[in-house]
Design an enzyme around this catalytic site. Structure first.
Site, PDB file in Angstrom:
ATOM      1  N   CYS A  75       4.824 -13.540  -2.143  1.00 19.69           N
ATOM      2  CA  CYS A  75       3.962 -12.360  -2.069  1.00 19.69           C
ATOM      3  C   CYS A  75       2.660 -12.573  -1.293  1.00 19.69           C
ATOM      4  O   CYS A  75       2.421 -11.950  -0.260  1.00 19.69           O
ATOM      5  CB  CYS A  75       3.642 -11.875  -3.475  1.00 19.69           C
ATOM      6  SG  CYS A  75       5.098 -11.491  -4.483  1.00 19.69           S
TER       7      CYS A  75
ATOM      8  N   ASP B  39       6.501  -4.322  -2.995  1.00 20.25           N
ATOM      9  CA  ASP B  39       6.422  -5.656  -3.591  1.00 20.25           C
ATOM     10  C   ASP B  39       7.814  -6.098  -4.057  1.00 20.25           C
ATOM     11  O   ASP B  39       8.362  -5.542  -5.011  1.00 20.25           O
ATOM     12  CB  ASP B  39       5.456  -5.616  -4.782  1.00 20.25           C
ATOM     13  CG  ASP B  39       4.926  -6.989  -5.161  1.00 20.25           C
ATOM     14  OD1 ASP B  39       5.470  -7.994  -4.672  1.00 20.25           O
ATOM     15  OD2 ASP B  39       3.965  -7.046  -5.949  1.00 20.25           O
ATOM     16  N   ASP B  40       8.386  -7.062  -3.367  1.00 22.65           N
ATOM     17  CA  ASP B  40       9.699  -7.629  -3.722  1.00 22.65           C
ATOM     18  C   ASP B  40      10.855  -6.672  -3.441  1.00 22.65           C
ATOM     19  O   ASP B  40      11.846  -6.647  -4.172  1.00 22.65           O
ATOM     20  CB  ASP B  40       9.749  -8.056  -5.191  1.00 22.65           C
ATOM     21  CG  ASP B  40       8.932  -9.302  -5.491  1.00 22.65           C
ATOM     22  OD1 ASP B  40       8.135  -9.700  -4.630  1.00 22.65           O
ATOM     23  OD2 ASP B  40       9.080  -9.866  -6.585  1.00 22.65           O
TER      24      ASP B  40
ATOM     25  N   ASP C  18       6.931  -7.204   1.211  1.00 25.12           N
ATOM     26  CA  ASP C  18       6.382  -8.542   1.417  1.00 25.12           C
ATOM     27  C   ASP C  18       7.471  -9.616   1.420  1.00 25.12           C
ATOM     28  O   ASP C  18       7.382 -10.604   2.151  1.00 25.12           O
ATOM     29  CB  ASP C  18       5.298  -8.866   0.385  1.00 25.12           C
ATOM     30  CG  ASP C  18       5.749  -8.721  -1.063  1.00 25.12           C
ATOM     31  OD1 ASP C  18       6.912  -8.353  -1.301  1.00 25.12           O
ATOM     32  OD2 ASP C  18       4.929  -8.972  -1.971  1.00 25.12           O
ATOM     33  N   ASN C  19       8.502  -9.464   0.573  1.00 28.73           N
ATOM     34  CA  ASN C  19       9.593 -10.449   0.530  1.00 28.73           C
ATOM     35  C   ASN C  19      10.795  -9.816  -0.151  1.00 28.73           C
ATOM     36  O   ASN C  19      10.733  -8.677  -0.620  1.00 28.73           O
ATOM     37  CB  ASN C  19       9.181 -11.734  -0.192  1.00 28.73           C
ATOM     38  CG  ASN C  19       8.544 -11.508  -1.536  1.00 28.73           C
ATOM     39  OD1 ASN C  19       7.333 -11.690  -1.707  1.00 28.73           O
ATOM     40  ND2 ASN C  19       9.324 -11.088  -2.519  1.00 28.73           N
TER      41      ASN C  19
END
Length: 488
Positions: A51, A12-13, A238-239
């Protein structure tokens, strides 16, 4: 006959702050080991740096303007995937797989994402997550069915504090605290080298190292279950990092991400330079599982399995597209992009709006220091702050000469042929994917298509011009261009 299991791990991130991607300051031995055992993609791109939206692309093989997950799913934002869209958990359930998700879900509605086992959690205790995964593996080992398990790690997302990344939590004793001091970190070029930035990146690194331990524990559990040799393992994020000039933008800092794939029977230690998109993930999973009907007319992604072992750049894998519309519900800023190996083109549909802030980025020390820095003009990395908030309708960058996307070439006469070529290619992709944000004269062509088919004429310009409102006497858009599959 061996089961064709799938383990998908989503950070995540997380940007490319990993040892295997060249960061010499961070400790990520487990992900580095996974990369050495499989294929590391150097040119992997999410379709959108947000996300929920990015996860929807992974699970559906469709861009967000196709699947309806325009922004964040949680809280007041409440964006959801269209009810009719087929997703990975539904497709694999129909194909006889046991499906499961542990950790972050962040997409909906649940009926569209029907995991058999849904252990949703916001826990950063990666040892507990690994224990859940091991239990899932052991059950699958005893069953007749293959499995598709997704693990949505919470790390290294920011927590609810101003500069925290979950590092003050109490975790299982198997989770070791890896410390970094602010002077230890590599400050990436998309942000400023300031004390608060270094402090936040030190905390970010700690969270990444905890994530890395979790990956190692999960893979060890897979090995102990005896299923490792029959399991496709994919790790991605995700990003990009949760910092200004990265997350929520379609600049490379937000969308150029780690992707590591370990496929049974494939060579180890491959560094793959081909350009792949997250719309390729679901077709890859279906291909590996030998799903009887992996193709769908709305999906334009491709399985990456045939090129997994490639170490040279293939002509047919040389471009990707991106689609961002929302992050939070108040963060409306629709933009589209096309990227090839040399150039990057952005079409900013609502360029007259200020570029919006995500709440976690607005509250960060990084932003506070940047906005209060004693410099003139104010800068975000090498980008003037003014250029970050106020962007033109089109941006064009020479990525080879300008990897941080600073010098906009869109109005440079020398690059007009490149601009026109990429503009045409992007709009063809928008028509192929039936993008409602393909605009002319300030209106969606998709929604007025029936008027065009009836002979209505729309001026061939991006935006409505209040000084020249007339349609008569203006260049007219070609309303006969095909949409959908016909626009291939």
């Amino acid at each position: 006959m061996a089961k064709r299991n799938i383990l998908l791990m989503i950070a995540d991130d997380l940007g490319k702050q990993l040892g295997c991607y060249g960061n010499t300051k961070i400790q990520t031995p487990n992900l580095d080991q996974l990369a050495s055992e499989g294929t590391k993609f150097d040119q992997a791109f999410t379709s959108t740096a947000s996300c929920s939206a990015s996860r929807s692309v992974i699970y559906t093989g469709l861009h967000t303007h196709q699947n309806g997950q325009y922004g964040l799913h949680n809280n007041r934002h409440h964006f959801t995937t269209f009810d009719h869209v087929e997703t990975a958990p539904s497709l694999f359930s129909k194909h006889g797989y046991s499906t499961g998700l542990i950790g972050k879900v962040h997409v909906g509605p649940s009926g569209v994402y029907p995991w058999d086992m849904r252990a949703e959690s916001d826990s950063r205790d990666v040892a507990a997550v690994a224990d859940q995964a091991s239990a899932f593996f052991e059950k699958s080992s005893a069953d007749e069915k293959p499995f598709f398990l997704t693990i949505g790690f919470i790390d290294p997302h920011r927590d609810w504090t101003r500069s925290g990344f979950g590092n003050d939590g109490e975790y299982d004793s198997r989770v070791k605290k890896i410390d970094y001091s602010p002077e230890d970190v590599e400050v990436p070029p998309f942000v400023n080298d300031l004390p608060g930035v270094r402090y936040e990146f030190a905390e970010y690194y700690k969270s990444i190292s905890r994530l890395d331990q979790g990956v190692g524990m999960v893979l060890e559990g897979l090995k102990k279950s005896g299923l490792a040799d029959d399991t496709l393992v994919i790790f991605l994020s995700d990003n990009g990092p949760p910092f200004i000039n990265s997350k929520t933008t379609l600049y490379d800092a937000g969308v150029s991400l780690p992707l590591i794939v370990k496929c049974p029977g494939s060579p180890a230690g491959i560094i793959n330079p081909n350009m792949v998109s997250y719309i390729d993930v679901l077709p890859t999973l279906l291909d590996y599982a030998k799903h009887p009907s992996p193709e769908h007319p709305d999906r334009i992604g491709r399985s990456i399995l045939p090129v997994l072992a490639e170490t040279s750049s293939l002509e047919d894998w040389g471009q990707v597209f991106g689609s961002h519309t929302f992050h939070e519900v108040t963060n409306y800023w629709p933009t589209r992009m096309m990227r090839n190996r040399r150039y990057k083109y952005h079409r900013n549909i609502a360029w007259r709006l200020d570029f919006p802030f995500a709440a976690d980025i607005y509250g960060s020390l990084t932003w506070e220091e940047i906005r209060n820095a004693d410099t003139s003009p104010k800068m975000i990395g090498s980008r003037p702050l003014k250029d970050y908030f106020f962007r033109p309708a089109e941006e064009l960058y020479d990525i080879q000469a300008d990897p941080n996307e600073i010098r906009n070439l869109a109005k440079d006469p020398e690059y007009q042929a490149v601009l026109e070529e990429m503009r045409v290619a992007l709009e063809k992709w928008q028509r192929r994917t039936e993008d409602a944000w393909l605009f002319r004269d300030g209106v969606s062509l998709l929604f007025v298509r029936h008027h065009l088919e009836a002979g209505f004429e729309v001026p061939d310009r991006f935006d409505f011009d209040v000084d020249v409102p007339e349609s008569k006497g203006q260049p007219i858009f070609n309303g006969d261009l095909p949409w959908g599959v016909a626009a291939k």
